[in-house]
Design a protein around this motif. Structure first.
Motif, PDB file in Angstrom:
ATOM      1  N   ASN A  21       0.384  -1.632   0.028  1.00  0.00           N
ATOM      2  CA  ASN A  21      -0.028   0.396   0.205  1.00  0.00           C
ATOM      3  C   ASN A  21       0.555   1.136  -0.147  1.00  0.00           C
ATOM      4  O   ASN A  21       2.441   0.855   0.297  1.00  0.00           O
ATOM      5  CB  ASN A  21      -1.058   0.044   0.947  1.00  0.00           C
ATOM      6  N   ASN A  22       0.814   2.375  -0.230  1.00  0.00           N
ATOM      7  CA  ASN A  22       0.854   3.667  -0.112  1.00  0.00           C
ATOM      8  C   ASN A  22       1.567   3.686   0.892  1.00  0.00           C
ATOM      9  O   ASN A  22       3.022   4.041   0.628  1.00  0.00           O
ATOM     10  CB  ASN A  22       0.429   4.658  -0.695  1.00  0.00           C
ATOM     11  N   GLY A  23       1.249   3.875   1.695  1.00  0.00           N
ATOM     12  CA  GLY A  23       2.434   3.765   3.357  1.00  0.00           C
ATOM     13  C   GLY A  23       3.477   2.844   3.199  1.00  0.00           C
ATOM     14  O   GLY A  23       4.706   3.043   4.010  1.00  0.00           O
ATOM     15  N   GLU A  24       3.110   1.813   2.804  1.00  0.00           N
ATOM     16  CA  GLU A  24       4.682   0.998   2.404  1.00  0.00           C
ATOM     17  C   GLU A  24       5.854   1.071   1.799  1.00  0.00           C
ATOM     18  O   GLU A  24       6.507   1.692   2.067  1.00  0.00           O
ATOM     19  CB  GLU A  24       3.882  -0.891   2.625  1.00  0.00           C
ATOM     20  N   ILE A  25       4.920   1.548   1.211  1.00  0.00           N
ATOM     21  CA  ILE A  25       5.348   1.948  -0.291  1.00  0.00           C
ATOM     22  C   ILE A  25       6.443   3.429  -0.286  1.00  0.00           C
ATOM     23  O   ILE A  25       7.741   3.152  -0.244  1.00  0.00           O
ATOM     24  CB  ILE A  25       4.748   2.431  -1.449  1.00  0.00           C
ATOM     25  N   ALA A  26       6.088   4.184   0.847  1.00  0.00           N
ATOM     26  CA  ALA A  26       6.730   5.554   0.962  1.00  0.00           C
ATOM     27  C   ALA A  26       8.276   5.237   2.031  1.00  0.00           C
ATOM     28  O   ALA A  26       8.856   5.791   2.632  1.00  0.00           O
ATOM     29  CB  ALA A  26       5.603   6.454   2.505  1.00  0.00           C
ATOM     30  N   GLY A  27       7.253   3.985   3.329  1.00  0.00           N
ATOM     31  CA  GLY A  27       8.703   4.275   4.243  1.00  0.00           C
ATOM     32  C   GLY A  27       9.708   3.019   3.420  1.00  0.00           C
ATOM     33  O   GLY A  27      11.033   3.476   3.915  1.00  0.00           O
ATOM     34  N   ILE A  28       9.313   1.681   2.598  1.00  0.00           N
ATOM     35  CA  ILE A  28      10.752   1.851   1.652  1.00  0.00           C
ATOM     36  C   ILE A  28      11.632   2.350   0.708  1.00  0.00           C
ATOM     37  O   ILE A  28      12.046   2.347   1.278  1.00  0.00           O
ATOM     38  CB  ILE A  28      10.522   0.503   0.379  1.00  0.00           C
ATOM     39  N   LEU A  29      10.802   3.233   0.167  1.00  0.00           N
ATOM     40  CA  LEU A  29      12.123   4.201  -0.809  1.00  0.00           C
ATOM     41  C   LEU A  29      11.451   5.920   0.220  1.00  0.00           C
ATOM     42  O   LEU A  29      12.449   6.863  -0.094  1.00  0.00           O
ATOM     43  CB  LEU A  29      10.464   5.056  -2.102  1.00  0.00           C
ATOM     44  N   PHE A  30      11.455   5.844   1.609  1.00  0.00           N
ATOM     45  CA  PHE A  30      11.459   6.616   2.287  1.00  0.00           C
ATOM     46  C   PHE A  30      11.338   8.048   1.869  1.00  0.00           C
ATOM     47  O   PHE A  30      12.425   8.955   1.166  1.00  0.00           O
ATOM     48  CB  PHE A  30      13.079   6.556   2.670  1.00  0.00           C
ATOM     49  N   SER A  73       7.284  10.472   1.198  1.00  0.00           N
ATOM     50  CA  SER A  73       6.378  10.875   1.956  1.00  0.00           C
ATOM     51  C   SER A  73       5.485  10.441   1.111  1.00  0.00           C
ATOM     52  O   SER A  73       5.624  10.131   0.211  1.00  0.00           O
ATOM     53  CB  SER A  73       6.404  12.602   2.198  1.00  0.00           C
ATOM     54  N   PRO A  74       4.369  10.424   2.327  1.00  0.00           N
ATOM     55  CA  PRO A  74       2.305   9.622   1.507  1.00  0.00           C
ATOM     56  C   PRO A  74       2.175  10.371   0.166  1.00  0.00           C
ATOM     57  O   PRO A  74       1.840  10.027  -0.541  1.00  0.00           O
ATOM     58  CB  PRO A  74       1.949   9.393   2.728  1.00  0.00           C
ATOM     59  N   LYS A  75       2.590  11.913   0.508  1.00  0.00           N
ATOM     60  CA  LYS A  75       2.570  12.695  -0.919  1.00  0.00           C
ATOM     61  C   LYS A  75       2.697  12.114  -1.678  1.00  0.00           C
ATOM     62  O   LYS A  75       2.353  12.217  -2.835  1.00  0.00           O
ATOM     63  CB  LYS A  75       1.292  14.142   0.260  1.00  0.00           C
ATOM     64  N   THR A  76       4.039  12.075  -1.656  1.00  0.00           N
ATOM     65  CA  THR A  76       4.626  11.785  -3.230  1.00  0.00           C
ATOM     66  C   THR A  76       4.760  10.954  -3.570  1.00  0.00           C
ATOM     67  O   THR A  76       4.601  10.890  -4.486  1.00  0.00           O
ATOM     68  CB  THR A  76       6.342  12.464  -2.655  1.00  0.00           C
ATOM     69  N   ILE A  77       4.112   9.894  -2.647  1.00  0.00           N
ATOM     70  CA  ILE A  77       4.052   8.634  -3.171  1.00  0.00           C
ATOM     71  C   ILE A  77       2.873   8.206  -4.300  1.00  0.00           C
ATOM     72  O   ILE A  77       1.929   7.811  -4.928  1.00  0.00           O
ATOM     73  CB  ILE A  77       3.571   8.000  -2.008  1.00  0.00           C
ATOM     74  N   ARG A  78       2.021   9.710  -3.664  1.00  0.00           N
ATOM     75  CA  ARG A  78       0.631   9.743  -3.764  1.00  0.00           C
ATOM     76  C   ARG A  78       0.418  10.159  -5.083  1.00  0.00           C
ATOM     77  O   ARG A  78      -0.605   9.878  -6.472  1.00  0.00           O
ATOM     78  CB  ARG A  78      -1.080  10.683  -3.365  1.00  0.00           C
ATOM     79  N   ASN A  79       1.426  10.910  -5.791  1.00  0.00           N
ATOM     80  CA  ASN A  79       1.822  11.576  -6.930  1.00  0.00           C
ATOM     81  C   ASN A  79       2.084  10.888  -7.586  1.00  0.00           C
ATOM     82  O   ASN A  79       1.956  10.736  -8.939  1.00  0.00           O
ATOM     83  CB  ASN A  79       2.317  12.668  -6.840  1.00  0.00           C
ATOM     84  N   HIS A  80       2.922  10.466  -7.761  1.00  0.00           N
ATOM     85  CA  HIS A  80       3.435   9.004  -8.294  1.00  0.00           C
ATOM     86  C   HIS A  80       2.702   7.988  -9.053  1.00  0.00           C
ATOM     87  O   HIS A  80       2.661   7.087  -9.550  1.00  0.00           O
ATOM     88  CB  HIS A  80       4.623   8.179  -7.857  1.00  0.00           C
ATOM     89  N   VAL A  81       1.731   7.498  -7.683  1.00  0.00           N
ATOM     90  CA  VAL A  81       0.225   6.886  -8.456  1.00  0.00           C
ATOM     91  C   VAL A  81      -0.608   7.107  -8.782  1.00  0.00           C
ATOM     92  O   VAL A  81      -1.077   6.477 -10.150  1.00  0.00           O
ATOM     93  CB  VAL A  81      -0.047   6.446  -6.427  1.00  0.00           C
ATOM     94  N   SER A  82      -0.472   8.518  -8.762  1.00  0.00           N
ATOM     95  CA  SER A  82      -1.838   8.649  -9.878  1.00  0.00           C
ATOM     96  C   SER A  82      -0.889   9.201 -11.213  1.00  0.00           C
ATOM     97  O   SER A  82      -1.742   8.845 -12.730  1.00  0.00           O
ATOM     98  CB  SER A  82      -2.043  10.289  -9.522  1.00  0.00           C
ATOM     99  N   ASN A  83      -0.179   9.135 -11.084  1.00  0.00           N
ATOM    100  CA  ASN A  83       0.747   9.083 -12.456  1.00  0.00           C
ATOM    101  C   ASN A  83       1.003   8.478 -13.782  1.00  0.00           C
ATOM    102  O   ASN A  83       0.869   8.285 -14.311  1.00  0.00           O
ATOM    103  CB  ASN A  83       2.154  10.069 -12.588  1.00  0.00           C
TER     104      ASN A  83
END
Length: 214
Positions: free
Chosen positions: A169-178, A180-190
């Motif tokens: 999930n987004n939270g796990e991805i944020a932790g793995i890649l160091f 922020s959750p917001k940055t991950i959400r933006n990547h997922v949207s893209n």
């Protein structure tokens, strides 16, 4: 013969066949037949059922590639060892695709040829040093299909998609890649936009079909 290995030599040069026969028999490897072209090798292999066919590639009246393909298809227990002058990539990989278990150059030494015959008879794959380097270089230089599957994605987006395909999930991805959750959400949207998918499930299906997430 101590090895109980039965070999057919397929080569269009009588003197070469004679020399190779003498070499193999001196090393206690039995030669049970000779052929001067591909079709003759196929017929002889069918009739004699040897352990190994030592095959030249370029012979008049039928080439060794087609003969190798036919022998390995109809008698998969027979090993084909290519022994040729040709070291080009096309010849090497054509022989491999045809089912040859080994590939040596005619400049190889007597012990190397005998060792290759025994290895092929035992079901192993063996290649001369130069050919082995060529094969390794080919596979090392092959592009990673996972990286070329979605050329529209950035490297970071591909990393995120890899993790999505693993079920993160987004939270796990944020932790793995160091990140922020917001940055991950933006990547997922893209990623969704670029892949023309509506949701995470569709993205996972596409990614796994391309080999990601495994």
């Amino acid at each position: 013969m101590s090895d109980d290995i039965r070999v057919i030599i397929a080569d269009d040069h009588p003197m070469f066949r004679q020399g190779l026969r003498a070499l193999l028999e001196a090393l206690e490897i039995g030669v049970v037949g000779e052929a001067e072209n591909g079709p003759a090798a196929v017929q002889l292999a069918h009739d004699v059922q040897p352990d190994v066919v030592v095959m030249d590639l370029h012979m008049p009246g039928g080439n060794g590639i087609e003969a190798t393909r036919t022998i390995t298809r109809t008698s998969p227990h027979i090993g084909v060892l290519v022994l040729t002058m040709f070291r080009d990539d096309d010849s090497v990989f054509a022989a491999m695709r045809a089912g040859a278990r080994g590939y040596l150059l005619k400049e190889s030494g007597a012990e190397e040829i005998a060792r290759a015959v025994r290895a092929v008879a035992a079901g192993e794959a063996i290649y001369g040093p130069e050919i082995a380097r060529r094969v390794l270089t080919y596979f090392t230089d092959m592009p990673d299909p996972r990286k070329s599957a979605f050329p529209e994605l950035t490297d970071r987006e591909r990393e995120v998609l890899e993790l999505i395909a693993q079920g993160r999930n987004n939270g796990e991805i944020a932790g793995i890649l160091f990140l922020s959750p917001k940055t991950i959400r933006n990547h997922v949207s893209n990623i969704f936009m670029k892949l023309h998918v509506a949701d995470r499930a569709q993205a996972i299906v596409l990614a796994r079909e391309a080999g990601l997430g495994t």
